[in-house]
Design a protein around this motif. Structure first.
Motif, PDB file in Angstrom:
ATOM      1  N   ASN A   1      22.458  41.452  37.693  1.00 33.40           N
ATOM      2  CA  ASN A   1      22.906  41.365  36.302  1.00 33.40           C
ATOM      3  C   ASN A   1      24.072  40.394  36.208  1.00 33.40           C
ATOM      4  OD1 ASN A   1      21.469  43.934  36.529  1.00 33.40           O
ATOM      5  ND2 ASN A   1      22.172  44.326  34.461  1.00 33.40           N
ATOM      6  N   VAL A   2      24.150  39.699  35.082  1.00 31.73           N
ATOM      7  CA  VAL A   2      25.289  38.835  34.780  1.00 31.73           C
ATOM      8  C   VAL A   2      25.569  38.987  33.287  1.00 31.73           C
ATOM      9  CG1 VAL A   2      26.227  36.492  34.789  1.00 31.73           C
ATOM     10  CG2 VAL A   2      24.579  37.167  36.567  1.00 31.73           C
ATOM     11  N   SER A   3      26.804  39.350  32.953  1.00 32.17           N
ATOM     12  CA  SER A   3      27.208  39.484  31.550  1.00 32.17           C
ATOM     13  C   SER A   3      28.542  38.794  31.352  1.00 32.17           C
ATOM     14  CB  SER A   3      27.347  40.957  31.158  1.00 32.17           C
ATOM     15  OG  SER A   3      26.128  41.636  31.290  1.00 32.17           O
ATOM     16  N   GLU A   4      28.825  38.394  30.114  1.00 31.04           N
ATOM     17  CA  GLU A   4      30.114  37.770  29.832  1.00 31.04           C
ATOM     18  C   GLU A   4      30.582  38.124  28.431  1.00 31.04           C
ATOM     19  OE1 GLU A   4      29.365  33.560  30.397  1.00 31.04           O
ATOM     20  OE2 GLU A   4      28.899  33.298  28.277  1.00 31.04           O
ATOM     21  N   ALA A   5      31.895  38.067  28.256  1.00 32.57           N
ATOM     22  CA  ALA A   5      32.541  38.255  26.955  1.00 32.57           C
ATOM     23  C   ALA A   5      33.873  37.533  26.997  1.00 32.57           C
ATOM     24  CB  ALA A   5      32.752  39.729  26.654  1.00 32.57           C
ATOM     25  N   ALA A   6      34.360  37.137  25.845  1.00 28.14           N
ATOM     26  CA  ALA A   6      35.698  36.564  25.746  1.00 28.14           C
ATOM     27  C   ALA A   6      36.603  37.597  25.098  1.00 28.14           C
ATOM     28  CB  ALA A   6      35.682  35.275  24.924  1.00 28.14           C
ATOM     29  N   ILE A   7      37.717  37.890  25.758  1.00 29.78           N
ATOM     30  CA  ILE A   7      38.655  38.893  25.250  1.00 29.78           C
ATOM     31  C   ILE A   7      40.033  38.275  25.072  1.00 29.78           C
ATOM     32  CG2 ILE A   7      37.400  40.805  26.330  1.00 29.78           C
ATOM     33  CD1 ILE A   7      39.742  40.921  28.403  1.00 29.78           C
ATOM     34  N   ARG A   8      40.783  38.849  24.183  1.00 32.61           N
ATOM     35  CA  ARG A   8      42.185  38.462  23.953  1.00 32.61           C
ATOM     36  C   ARG A   8      43.050  39.334  24.839  1.00 32.61           C
ATOM     37  NH1 ARG A   8      46.025  35.189  23.361  1.00 32.61           N
ATOM     38  NH2 ARG A   8      47.859  36.020  22.358  1.00 32.61           N
ATOM     39  N   SER A   9      43.958  38.690  25.575  1.00 36.83           N
ATOM     40  CA  SER A   9      44.867  39.406  26.466  1.00 36.83           C
ATOM     41  C   SER A   9      46.302  39.138  26.027  1.00 36.83           C
ATOM     42  CB  SER A   9      44.648  38.921  27.906  1.00 36.83           C
ATOM     43  OG  SER A   9      45.595  39.477  28.764  1.00 36.83           O
ATOM     44  N   ASP A  10      47.065  40.206  25.806  1.00 37.15           N
ATOM     45  CA  ASP A  10      48.454  40.047  25.370  1.00 37.15           C
ATOM     46  C   ASP A  10      49.413  39.810  26.528  1.00 37.15           C
ATOM     47  OD1 ASP A  10      47.790  40.330  22.712  1.00 37.15           O
ATOM     48  OD2 ASP A  10      48.003  42.516  22.763  1.00 37.15           O
ATOM     49  N   GLY A  11      48.930  39.921  27.741  1.00 39.86           N
ATOM     50  CA  GLY A  11      49.749  39.713  28.930  1.00 39.86           C
ATOM     51  C   GLY A  11      48.839  39.546  30.121  1.00 39.86           C
ATOM     52  N   PRO A  12      49.411  39.582  31.314  1.00 39.52           N
ATOM     53  CA  PRO A  12      48.587  39.410  32.509  1.00 39.52           C
ATOM     54  C   PRO A  12      47.526  40.500  32.641  1.00 39.52           C
ATOM     55  CG  PRO A  12      50.927  39.310  33.051  1.00 39.52           C
ATOM     56  CD  PRO A  12      50.826  39.749  31.632  1.00 39.52           C
ATOM     57  N   LEU A  13      46.342  40.097  33.050  1.00 32.38           N
ATOM     58  CA  LEU A  13      45.284  41.044  33.344  1.00 32.38           C
ATOM     59  C   LEU A  13      45.464  41.571  34.761  1.00 32.38           C
ATOM     60  CD1 LEU A  13      42.271  39.082  31.838  1.00 32.38           C
ATOM     61  CD2 LEU A  13      43.223  41.216  30.953  1.00 32.38           C
ATOM     62  N   GLN A  14      44.956  42.770  35.013  1.00 31.33           N
ATOM     63  CA  GLN A  14      45.016  43.371  36.337  1.00 31.33           C
ATOM     64  C   GLN A  14      43.675  44.009  36.643  1.00 31.33           C
ATOM     65  OE1 GLN A  14      48.348  46.153  36.771  1.00 31.33           O
ATOM     66  NE2 GLN A  14      49.191  45.332  34.881  1.00 31.33           N
ATOM     67  N   VAL A  15      43.305  44.045  37.921  1.00 34.82           N
ATOM     68  CA  VAL A  15      42.179  44.867  38.338  1.00 34.82           C
ATOM     69  C   VAL A  15      42.755  46.255  38.540  1.00 34.82           C
ATOM     70  CG1 VAL A  15      40.456  45.285  40.126  1.00 34.82           C
ATOM     71  CG2 VAL A  15      40.947  42.945  39.395  1.00 34.82           C
ATOM     72  N   LEU A  16      42.140  47.258  37.888  1.00 32.72           N
ATOM     73  CA  LEU A  16      42.689  48.620  37.908  1.00 32.72           C
ATOM     74  C   LEU A  16      41.609  49.647  38.233  1.00 32.72           C
ATOM     75  CD1 LEU A  16      44.747  48.426  34.587  1.00 32.72           C
ATOM     76  CD2 LEU A  16      45.681  48.386  36.905  1.00 32.72           C
ATOM     77  N   THR A  17      42.026  50.706  38.896  1.00 32.02           N
ATOM     78  CA  THR A  17      41.155  51.860  39.097  1.00 32.02           C
ATOM     79  C   THR A  17      41.313  52.771  37.886  1.00 32.02           C
ATOM     80  OG1 THR A  17      42.832  53.222  40.181  1.00 32.02           O
ATOM     81  CG2 THR A  17      41.564  51.712  41.590  1.00 32.02           C
ATOM     82  N   THR A  18      40.499  53.817  37.811  1.00 27.30           N
ATOM     83  CA  THR A  18      40.608  54.743  36.685  1.00 27.30           C
ATOM     84  C   THR A  18      41.934  55.490  36.699  1.00 27.30           C
ATOM     85  OG1 THR A  18      39.438  56.445  37.929  1.00 27.30           O
ATOM     86  CG2 THR A  18      38.134  55.087  36.428  1.00 27.30           C
ATOM     87  N   LEU A  19      42.584  55.557  37.859  1.00 26.02           N
ATOM     88  CA  LEU A  19      43.903  56.204  37.943  1.00 26.02           C
ATOM     89  C   LEU A  19      45.045  55.234  37.633  1.00 26.02           C
ATOM     90  CD1 LEU A  19      43.360  58.388  41.132  1.00 26.02           C
ATOM     91  CD2 LEU A  19      43.307  59.115  38.732  1.00 26.02           C
ATOM     92  N   GLY A  20      44.708  53.981  37.339  1.00 20.50           N
ATOM     93  CA  GLY A  20      45.724  52.995  37.007  1.00 20.50           C
ATOM     94  C   GLY A  20      46.293  52.262  38.204  1.00 20.50           C
ATOM     95  N   ASP A  21      45.720  52.480  39.392  1.00 21.89           N
ATOM     96  CA  ASP A  21      46.187  51.762  40.579  1.00 21.89           C
ATOM     97  C   ASP A  21      45.731  50.314  40.511  1.00 21.89           C
ATOM     98  OD1 ASP A  21      47.262  54.131  41.573  1.00 21.89           O
ATOM     99  OD2 ASP A  21      45.428  54.630  42.670  1.00 21.89           O
ATOM    100  N   ASN A  22      46.593  49.419  40.975  1.00 23.19           N
ATOM    101  CA  ASN A  22      46.319  47.992  41.006  1.00 23.19           C
ATOM    102  C   ASN A  22      46.156  47.590  42.468  1.00 23.19           C
ATOM    103  OD1 ASN A  22      46.245  45.242  40.713  1.00 23.19           O
ATOM    104  ND2 ASN A  22      48.212  45.062  39.678  1.00 23.19           N
ATOM    105  N   PRO A  23      44.910  47.492  42.971  1.00 23.76           N
ATOM    106  CA  PRO A  23      44.719  47.189  44.382  1.00 23.76           C
ATOM    107  C   PRO A  23      45.252  45.806  44.746  1.00 23.76           C
ATOM    108  CG  PRO A  23      42.618  47.215  43.224  1.00 23.76           C
ATOM    109  CD  PRO A  23      43.662  47.626  42.251  1.00 23.76           C
TER     110      PRO A  23
END
Length: 196
Positions: free
Chosen positions: A72-94
Motif C-alpha cells: 500500500n502507498v498513501s499520501e496526504a498534505a498536512i499543516r504542522s504548527d511545529g516540528p513533527l515527531q514519530v510517536l508511540t501511542t504512549l507519546g514516546d519519541n523513539p
C-alpha cells in the motif's frame, strides 16, 4: 540514498507522526494506510502490538512514486504548527528521527509506503514483520489522504453496501419495527403477565 530502518513500537494497531500535544482524534481524512488531521498522521499497523521497521526520507520536492515494491502507498498534505515527531501511542519519541526537528512548521506531504501488514494481523510480535517508508516534502496546500496503491486488504476504506433484502414488508403502514423482524404480532391483553 541509503535508507536507515529504525524500530518503532506500535500499540493498538498504530504509531504516529505528529506535533507534540496534538489531538490525534480530530481526523479529517482517511486512507488505507493512515488517518490524518491538522498536525498529525496516525499510521495503521497490521500487528496489534510490537516493533515495526520505519524509514524516513526528507525531500525537497515530490519524488516519482514507486509503487510496485509495496503493498500500500498513501499520501496526504498536512499543516504542522511545529516540528513533527514519530510517536508511540504512549507519546514516546523513539531515537533516530531527529532530522524531523529541522523541518519546523509548515505544510508537508507525507507519503507512506507499507509492506507486510497482513502477515501477522492483530498479533503481538517480538521482532519487526512490517515495514513503513515515510517520505516527507514541503508543499503549498493541505490535501486529503488518497491511496496511490492498496493491495493488502488491511484497513480497507472501501465501503461495503448492505445487501438488498427481498421480502414482503407486512409493516408498510406500521410504525413498530417488531413487525419487520417477526411479522404481524397480535397482542392479547388477557395473556399479559400483569393481568394474572
Amino acid at each position: 540514498m541509503t535508507t536507515q530502518w529504525i524500530e518503532v513500537e506500535a500499540d493498538y494497531h498504530q504509531f504516529m507522526i505528529a506535533n507534540a500535544d496534538v489531538d490525534t482524534t480530530s481526523v479529517t481524512s482517511t486512507s488505507s494506510v493512515f488517518d490524518s488531521g491538522s498536525g498529525f498522521v496516525v499510521v495503521h499497523t497490521g500487528i496489534a502490538a510490537g516493533p515495526v521497521s520505519v524509514a524516513l526520507e526528507i525531500l525537497d520536492a515530490a519524488p516519482a512514486a514507486v509503487l510496485d515494491d509495496w503493498d500500500n502507498v498513501s499520501e496526504a498534505a498536512i499543516r504542522s504548527d511545529g516540528p513533527l515527531q514519530v510517536l508511540t501511542t504512549l507519546g514516546d519519541n523513539p531515537p533516530g528521527f531527529e532530522q524531523l526537528a529541522g523541518l519546523g512548521g509548515g505544510t508537508y506531504v507525507l507519503r507512506i509506503h507499507t509492506r507486510g501488514r497482513q502477515a501477522n494481523w492483530d498479533m503481538t510480535v517480538e521482532s519487526p514483520t512490517e515495514q513503513y517508508l515515510i517520505q516527507i516534502w514541503p508543499t503549498k496546500r493541505v490535501t486529503n489522504a488518497r491511496d496511490l496503491r492498496s493491495t493488502d486488504g488491511v484497513w480497507d476504506t472501501t465501503e461495503i453496501a448492505a445487501p438488498a433484502v427481498a421480502f414482503d414488508r407486512p409493516s408498510a403502514n406500521v410504525d413498530d419495527a417488531t413487525v419487520d423482524l417477526y411479522g404481524p404480532v397480535r397482542w392479547d391483553p388477557s395473556e399479559s403477565d400483569n393481568n394474572a
